[in-house]
Design an enzyme around this catalytic site. Structure first.
Site, short mmCIF file in Angstrom:
data_model
loop_
_atom_site.label_atom_id
_atom_site.label_comp_id
_atom_site.label_asym_id
_atom_site.label_seq_id
_atom_site.Cartn_x
_atom_site.Cartn_y
_atom_site.Cartn_z
N HIS A 62 13.22 29.36 -21.95
CA HIS A 62 14.39 30.52 -21.62
C HIS A 62 14.22 30.68 -20.06
CE1 HIS A 62 12.93 31.80 -25.85
NE2 HIS A 62 13.80 30.84 -25.91
N LYS A 72 9.20 36.84 -14.46
CA LYS A 72 8.14 37.39 -15.61
C LYS A 72 6.63 37.26 -14.95
CE LYS A 72 11.29 35.40 -19.04
NZ LYS A 72 11.60 34.18 -19.83
N TYR A 132 4.78 40.69 -21.69
CA TYR A 132 5.28 40.00 -20.63
C TYR A 132 6.18 41.14 -19.86
CZ TYR A 132 8.81 37.88 -23.62
OH TYR A 132 9.95 37.83 -24.40
N ASP A 168 15.97 27.87 -30.37
CA ASP A 168 15.19 27.12 -29.45
C ASP A 168 15.35 25.53 -29.71
OD1 ASP A 168 14.58 29.26 -28.14
OD2 ASP A 168 12.65 29.32 -28.64
#
Length: 176
Positions: A62, A72, A132, A168
């Site tokens: 992603h 991130k 995260y 995904d």
């Protein structure tokens, strides 16, 4: 904290440097000043938590597109994961390359993934939890992804037959 740059510029492994005494230990897991000394400008604006009951679960790859790309700081707070960053930056000498790091709750190790890199992870243990911090709020209209097993990247995932969701599994291969 101990920051170690990987072979991909801007992708850092972040290890804890705990202060221990008879009570246990205390460790700083994020500090804007320490990041800035390493050339990283990262101001978290959103935090996310991902719980994954099954080993082999794969989430990714992603990223968030311009004009609001996201960085991130990824940490495994329970269990263990294999965490991956893929360099998608046009001007980068490592464009198309990936780095993977095992993160687990026991070590507290984290991975910093800068803007312009795709991110994904695969769980290595049952009941793995991933926390995260995001440098930009999630924007569904800018959410993008690439196929986890795109041969252009050649990522060596620990479990070659992952548990995926339909989204995904359907991401496209990288475009030249």
């Amino acid at each position: 904290m101990i920051l170690s740059e990987t072979r991909i510029p801007g992708v850092f492994i972040v290890d804890l440097a705990p202060f221990a005494d008879e009570r246990g230990h205390f460790a700083r897991c994020y500090c804007a000043d320490v990041f800035a000394r390493h050339g990283i400008r990262f101001s978290p604006l959103q935090c996310n938590l991902s719980f994954n009951p099954h080993p082999g679960t794969l989430r990714g790859l992603h990223y968030q597109a311009e004009p609001v790309p996201d960085a991130k700081l990824v940490r495994c707070s329970r269990g263990a994961i294999f965490d991956v960053a893929v360099d998608l930056r046009d001007a980068s000498p490592t464009r198309g390359e990936w780095v993977g790091v095992e993160l687990d709750a026991a070590s507290g190790r984290a991975l910093f993934v800068p803007e312009g890199c795709a991110h994904g992870f695969q769980t290595l243990r049952p009941d793995s939890e991933v926390f995260y911090m995001m440098g930009a709020p999630y924007r569904a209209d800018l959410s993008r992804g690439l196929r986890w097993n795109d041969p252009a990247f050649g990522i060596d995932w620990p479990n070659p037959v992952p548990r995926l969701n339909a989204r995904d599994a359907a991401w496209p291969d990288r475009r030249a």
